[in-house]
Design a protein around this motif. Structure first.
Motif, PDB file in Angstrom:
ATOM      1  N   TYR A 321       1.011  -1.133  -0.051  1.00 38.98           N
ATOM      2  CA  TYR A 321      -0.088  -0.127   0.087  1.00 38.98           C
ATOM      3  C   TYR A 321       0.877   1.371   0.070  1.00 38.98           C
ATOM      4  O   TYR A 321       0.601   2.558  -0.641  1.00 38.98           O
ATOM      5  CB  TYR A 321      -0.960   0.205   1.307  1.00 38.98           C
ATOM      6  N   ASP A 322       2.048   1.324   0.523  1.00 41.64           N
ATOM      7  CA  ASP A 322       2.875   2.327   0.453  1.00 41.64           C
ATOM      8  C   ASP A 322       3.472   2.700  -0.898  1.00 41.64           C
ATOM      9  O   ASP A 322       3.434   3.783  -1.716  1.00 41.64           O
ATOM     10  CB  ASP A 322       4.180   2.145   1.374  1.00 41.64           C
ATOM     11  N   GLN A 323       3.862   1.520  -1.701  1.00 37.20           N
ATOM     12  CA  GLN A 323       4.226   1.570  -3.032  1.00 37.20           C
ATOM     13  C   GLN A 323       3.202   2.200  -3.770  1.00 37.20           C
ATOM     14  O   GLN A 323       3.243   3.325  -4.521  1.00 37.20           O
ATOM     15  CB  GLN A 323       4.709   0.283  -3.492  1.00 37.20           C
ATOM     16  N   ALA A 324       2.115   1.756  -3.725  1.00 32.94           N
ATOM     17  CA  ALA A 324       0.986   2.159  -4.764  1.00 32.94           C
ATOM     18  C   ALA A 324       0.813   3.821  -4.404  1.00 32.94           C
ATOM     19  O   ALA A 324       0.662   4.487  -5.293  1.00 32.94           O
ATOM     20  CB  ALA A 324      -0.217   1.461  -4.183  1.00 32.94           C
ATOM     21  N   GLN A 325       0.529   4.015  -3.168  1.00 32.44           N
ATOM     22  CA  GLN A 325       0.076   5.603  -2.834  1.00 32.44           C
ATOM     23  C   GLN A 325       1.400   6.312  -3.092  1.00 32.44           C
ATOM     24  O   GLN A 325       1.024   7.646  -3.459  1.00 32.44           O
ATOM     25  CB  GLN A 325      -0.372   5.512  -1.483  1.00 32.44           C
ATOM     26  N   LEU A 326       2.474   6.147  -2.693  1.00 35.00           N
ATOM     27  CA  LEU A 326       3.438   7.094  -3.135  1.00 35.00           C
ATOM     28  C   LEU A 326       3.737   7.117  -4.384  1.00 35.00           C
ATOM     29  O   LEU A 326       4.034   8.338  -4.997  1.00 35.00           O
ATOM     30  CB  LEU A 326       4.767   6.379  -2.481  1.00 35.00           C
ATOM     31  N   ALA A 327       3.721   5.832  -5.420  1.00 36.98           N
ATOM     32  CA  ALA A 327       3.801   6.171  -6.785  1.00 36.98           C
ATOM     33  C   ALA A 327       2.679   7.266  -7.393  1.00 36.98           C
ATOM     34  O   ALA A 327       3.145   7.983  -8.191  1.00 36.98           O
ATOM     35  CB  ALA A 327       3.395   4.954  -7.422  1.00 36.98           C
ATOM     36  N   VAL A 328       1.416   7.255  -6.829  1.00 39.40           N
ATOM     37  CA  VAL A 328       0.381   8.496  -7.288  1.00 39.40           C
ATOM     38  C   VAL A 328       0.993   9.666  -6.916  1.00 39.40           C
ATOM     39  O   VAL A 328       0.872  10.677  -7.512  1.00 39.40           O
ATOM     40  CB  VAL A 328      -0.853   8.075  -6.608  1.00 39.40           C
ATOM     41  N   SER A 329       1.363   9.753  -5.518  1.00 40.71           N
ATOM     42  CA  SER A 329       1.983  11.231  -5.365  1.00 40.71           C
ATOM     43  C   SER A 329       3.134  11.601  -5.954  1.00 40.71           C
ATOM     44  O   SER A 329       2.987  12.836  -6.339  1.00 40.71           O
ATOM     45  CB  SER A 329       2.588  10.972  -3.648  1.00 40.71           C
ATOM     46  N   TYR A 330       4.044  10.945  -6.401  1.00 39.25           N
ATOM     47  CA  TYR A 330       5.039  11.148  -7.241  1.00 39.25           C
ATOM     48  C   TYR A 330       4.671  11.590  -8.716  1.00 39.25           C
ATOM     49  O   TYR A 330       5.006  12.443  -9.421  1.00 39.25           O
ATOM     50  CB  TYR A 330       6.177  10.011  -7.406  1.00 39.25           C
ATOM     51  N   LEU A 331       3.439  10.888  -9.309  1.00 34.78           N
ATOM     52  CA  LEU A 331       2.869  11.051 -10.460  1.00 34.78           C
ATOM     53  C   LEU A 331       2.316  12.421 -10.324  1.00 34.78           C
ATOM     54  O   LEU A 331       2.464  13.426 -11.477  1.00 34.78           O
ATOM     55  CB  LEU A 331       1.996  10.021 -10.735  1.00 34.78           C
ATOM     56  N   GLU A 332       1.680  12.838  -9.216  1.00 35.99           N
ATOM     57  CA  GLU A 332       0.813  13.988  -9.261  1.00 35.99           C
ATOM     58  C   GLU A 332       1.869  15.101  -9.307  1.00 35.99           C
ATOM     59  O   GLU A 332       1.770  16.314  -9.879  1.00 35.99           O
ATOM     60  CB  GLU A 332       0.104  14.057  -8.330  1.00 35.99           C
ATOM     61  N   ALA A 333       2.964  14.993  -8.614  1.00 38.59           N
ATOM     62  CA  ALA A 333       3.970  16.125  -8.619  1.00 38.59           C
ATOM     63  C   ALA A 333       4.859  16.393  -9.877  1.00 38.59           C
ATOM     64  O   ALA A 333       4.951  17.197 -10.029  1.00 38.59           O
ATOM     65  CB  ALA A 333       5.033  15.462  -7.458  1.00 38.59           C
ATOM     66  N   TYR A 334       4.772  15.145 -10.474  1.00 37.50           N
ATOM     67  CA  TYR A 334       5.422  15.074 -11.892  1.00 37.50           C
ATOM     68  C   TYR A 334       4.383  16.065 -12.968  1.00 37.50           C
ATOM     69  O   TYR A 334       4.806  16.870 -13.635  1.00 37.50           O
ATOM     70  CB  TYR A 334       5.545  13.835 -12.460  1.00 37.50           C
ATOM     71  N   GLN A 335       3.178  15.739 -12.860  1.00 34.57           N
ATOM     72  CA  GLN A 335       2.253  16.576 -13.462  1.00 34.57           C
ATOM     73  C   GLN A 335       2.253  17.974 -13.168  1.00 34.57           C
ATOM     74  O   GLN A 335       2.306  18.742 -14.071  1.00 34.57           O
ATOM     75  CB  GLN A 335       0.902  16.123 -13.189  1.00 34.57           C
ATOM     76  N   ILE A 336       2.593  18.370 -11.924  1.00 33.34           N
ATOM     77  CA  ILE A 336       2.302  19.869 -11.738  1.00 33.34           C
ATOM     78  C   ILE A 336       3.637  20.435 -11.896  1.00 33.34           C
ATOM     79  O   ILE A 336       3.534  21.628 -12.603  1.00 33.34           O
ATOM     80  CB  ILE A 336       2.106  19.902 -10.142  1.00 33.34           C
ATOM     81  N   THR A 337       5.020  19.748 -11.793  1.00 35.27           N
ATOM     82  CA  THR A 337       6.138  20.577 -12.231  1.00 35.27           C
ATOM     83  C   THR A 337       6.788  20.083 -13.100  1.00 35.27           C
ATOM     84  O   THR A 337       7.589  20.631 -13.658  1.00 35.27           O
ATOM     85  CB  THR A 337       7.263  20.009 -10.729  1.00 35.27           C
ATOM     86  N   GLY A 338       6.728  18.939 -13.634  1.00 35.89           N
ATOM     87  CA  GLY A 338       7.533  18.354 -14.742  1.00 35.89           C
ATOM     88  C   GLY A 338       8.882  18.010 -14.525  1.00 35.89           C
ATOM     89  O   GLY A 338       9.754  17.745 -15.359  1.00 35.89           O
ATOM     90  N   GLU A 339       9.260  18.001 -13.081  1.00 36.82           N
ATOM     91  CA  GLU A 339      10.481  17.737 -12.708  1.00 36.82           C
ATOM     92  C   GLU A 339      10.811  16.008 -12.876  1.00 36.82           C
ATOM     93  O   GLU A 339      10.039  15.345 -12.546  1.00 36.82           O
ATOM     94  CB  GLU A 339      10.907  18.187 -11.198  1.00 36.82           C
TER      95      GLU A 339
END
Length: 753
Positions: A321-339
């Motif tokens: 459950y950590d891997q799944a949720q953190l993957a989404v957090s990093y995806l959303e951060a990438y959407q916002i920043t493009g980093e």
């Protein structure tokens, strides 16, 4: 709310048990690891049988945790009527022990007490003993955990509860040592004291059990009925800001836990309010975690938590459950920043899950342990033994020049680098973390960054090769529907954001397996657990809610109507099985055959979201897909049912704040009329998917393939049409659409408005 009653209970129990009442849960919050020699419970069972060990009733169970206890001299029962009927027949109290297979202190207590013939003899003589896997039966765990927290002020695993034959708790704690220490009673002494109280003052214990259960029942008439407004979102943000660590990210000043539900809320608060601090808190936290020891820099993925405030010293357990949720957090951060860092972190998580946490059938295992045999002494197990290194080992594997670069970058020290080591487990050892950035490492050695990057890549390859020779940590190889739902969502979103086709196929395969093995198409009901070729245990609310979310995410990724229709069908079942028709929202277990004294509705979100929060969001999404006002009302009532908690302490339920944010927003839809395989349709989809657009839904209406089906869901779609035979986008708010556009630049303007 129920403090006076709890005080009365504690007073009576103190008289009955005298020195046995302690802060029994003070070590229970430490979620540690198991000590099995081999990778799975099946290997452990086979080894014990080969040694001629005598088994108990748990040998017939499927749970890896229960199987680990199948050779204890304790006469364990699995949870069920048989055990309680036996307790009633013999007039004995029940000792209920709850844990999970990768829980360190569960196995410490097993070695110290449950494998001890003298302790087992006391349990077998005076108690009926029951073992429960909390991951299989979270409904049982939550009820008795609330009792433990009410009685002791803390909780954790192993959870040790003393229960009447009517299943009512009257005393509870967590880990108990074999002899009195840590301010806790010895377990054998506690058993004798409770047996004496049961025989001498049983009625008092029964009366207090009734009062305790009454105290922990969900409030049926919340006193605070204020309306929920945007001000609650602001208060939630302020709560998080007040606990934010500005230097190292995360929240709090001691141990650091990933809490993706909090990051979910903060990103949406930023989107709603424009507050830059909310975004900065999330981005800094994710960056610090990616650099820290909580991140497995060699094998990918993230460990459970760190015992320090710099993300340096993890508890090495890895949870799906950590891997799944953190993957989404990093995806959303990438959407916002493009980093690129955020995208690389997602790829890192997915790589680990696909390599080490994926069943051959394409579904996902639950967890990997923190402990494993020490490479230098396999007879001895150690926390993080699979992951830590001495400087000498690094030098031997890499050679001096390469080791110098690797050690500088990853913080390897001759005498070890562990920041906080209360149990002296890591003396002389190193936990790898990004001590210096790539640029800093390149500058230190006077080399171009690309050259250093290649050196580090080659060094990691060698370290991983050596690590793979080590005995692996225990793998909990059961498949839980709820956790798989979270992981399917992550892969579906991963495809949408990165365009990587493989991620979509992974999500499809896992969802198809769940529907094949853990879904009854006739009853349209779900099972919770699959292992060793068997499915079982009726689905809980989080199984339905998390899997429905996965189906909706898979629909938006694939635009295959089948997933949307199945999500709607399961929602009908969920409403029928779990609805709290009186107070709104959903109970966490179905009303039938639970065998539990109460039905719970939790009001705190820690490592995972609550089923009620995800259910509310699902209903709001489905209401937009199907324009179904009744489902929108159920969603709003679900949020309102949590009003008392949100008004008192909004940061306790961050994902419910996400649902509140969604419910306060105007429904947003992006509808593309076009051929699913056409390039102009794909280009429009790419523009939509690269943006962070919470609270919106995405539909592709293909006149040839799905328009008729979708119009059955949302009749207005029958009249939508392509313009000039080109992919045509309709951007709608509150079901009122802007002028349809066929040019990408026009779509971009509307999306960015």
């Amino acid at each position: 709310m129920f403090a006076p009653m709890i005080i009365r209970i504690l007073t009576i129990l103190a008289v009955l048990l005298q020195p046995m009442i302690t802060s029994a849960g003070e070590r229970g919050n430490e979620i540690m690891s198991s000590t099995q020699k081999d990778n799975t419970a099946a290997a452990y069972v086979a080894r014990q049988l080969a040694l001629g060990k005598k088994s108990n009733r748990l040998i017939n169970e499927t749970s890896p945790y229960l199987l680990q206890h199948a050779f204890n001299p304790v006469n364990w029962f699995p949870w069920g009527d048989e055990a309680f009927e036996q307790a009633l027949k013999e007039g004995k109290p029940v000792f209920l022990s709850i844990g999970y297979s990768t829980c360190h202190w569960c196995h410490v207590m097993e070695r110290e007490s449950f494998e001890n013939p003298d302790v087992a003899a006391i349990l077998n003589k005076y108690f009926i003993s029951i073992k429960v896997d909390r991951e299989e039966r979270p409904d049982i765990d939550r009820i008795y955990m609330e009792a433990a927290q009410a009685l002791t002020g803390s909780g954790g695993w192993p959870l040790s509860v003393f229960v009447t034959p009517d299943r009512l708790p009257f005393y509870a704690g967590t880990y108990f040592p074999p002899e009195a220490k840590y301010g806790m009673p010895g377990f054998a002494d506690l058993l004798i004291a409770i047996n004496k109280a049961w025989h001498d003052d049983r009625q008092k214990l029964l009366d207090q059990a009734d009062k305790l259960v009454a105290a922990i029942k969900p409030e049926r008439d919340p006193q605070n009925k204020e309306p929920l407004t945007e001000s609650i979102l602001l208060k939630g943000f302020q709560d998080f800001a007040g606990h934010y660590d500005t230097e190292d990210g995360g929240f709090g000043t001691d141990a650091k836990f990933p809490r993706p539900v909090g990051l979910n809320f903060l990103l949406r608060f930023h989107k709603r309010s424009g507050d830059k601090k909310a975004l900065e808190m999330v981005l800094t936290t994710l960056k610090k975690m990616a650099a820290g020891g909580i991140h497995d820099h060699m094998g990918g993925g993230f460990h459970r938590y760190t015992v320090d405030d710099q993300w340096r010293v993890p508890h090495f357990e890895k949870m799906l459950y950590d891997q799944a949720q953190l993957a989404v957090s990093y995806l959303e951060a990438y959407q916002i920043t493009g980093e690129s860092l955020f995208k690389e972190s997602v790829e890192d998580i997915f790589g680990y899950v696909l390599r080490d946490m994926t069943d051959p059938n394409g579904v996902f295992f639950s967890a990997e342990d923190a402990d494993s045999p020490r490479p230098e002494n396999p007879a001895e197990h150690g926390e993080g033994a699979f992951y830590v290194w001495t400087a000498k080992e690094v030098d031997q594997i890499l050679g001096k020049d390469e080791a110098d670069v690797f050690s500088f970058h990853y913080g390897v020290k001759k005498d070890g680098n562990v920041l906080k080591d209360p149990h002296q487990e890591f003396v002389g050892r190193n936990i790898l973390y990004e001590a210096q950035s790539l640029a800093e490492t390149a500058a230190h050695f006077g080399k171009p960054p690309e050259e250093i990057k290649q050196k580090l890549h080659e060094a990691r390859r060698k370290i991983i090769k050596r690590r793979n020779v080590r005995p692996r940590p225990h793998l909990d190889d059961k498949v839980i529907t709820a956790e798989n739902g979270l992981m399917i969502s992550a892969f579906a979103k991963g495809y949408q954001v990165t365009g990587e086709e493989k991620y979509l196929e992974v999500a499809r395969t896992a969802a198809a397996f769940i529907l094949k093995e853990l879904y009854d198409p006739k009853q349209k009901t779900m099972f919770r657990r699959f292992r060793a070729g068997k499915s079982g245990i009726n689905g809980m609310l989080d199984d339905y809610a998390f899997f429905i979310q996965a189906l909706l995410d898979l629909y938006e990724a694939s635009q295959d109507f089948y997933w949307l229709k199945t999500a709607a069908d399961l929602t009908v079942t969920q409403i029928a099985l779990f609805s709290d028709k009186e107070m709104g929202g959903f109970f966490e277990s179905a009303g039938k055959d639970t065998g539990l004294p109460i039905r719970v509705k939790s009001d705190f979100e820690g490592a995972e979201p609550l089923g009620n929060s995800i259910a509310a969001i699902n209903l709001l999404r489905l209401a937009q897909f199907a324009d179904k006002e009744a489902w929108r009302e159920i969603a709003k009532n679900t949020v309102t049912a949590a009003a008392a908690r949100l008004l008192e302490n909004p940061s306790a339920m961050p994902q419910m704040l996400v649902a509140l944010d969604y419910s306060l927003s105007k429904p947003k839809q992006v509808i593309i009329l076009g051929h699913l395989d056409a390039q102009d349709t794909k280009k429009m989809l790419q523009e939509v998917r690269k943006r962070f657009l919470p609270g919106s839904i995405l539909m592709v209406v293909d006149p040839e393939k799905n328009q008729k089906q979708l119009a059955e869901f949302q009749p207005a779609l029958e009249w939508y049409a392509m313009r000039d035979n080109k992919a045509t986008a309709y951007v709608c708010e509150n079901f009122i659409c802007n002028k349809p556009v066929t040019e990408i630049k026009d779509l971009v303007k509307m999306l960015d408005k």
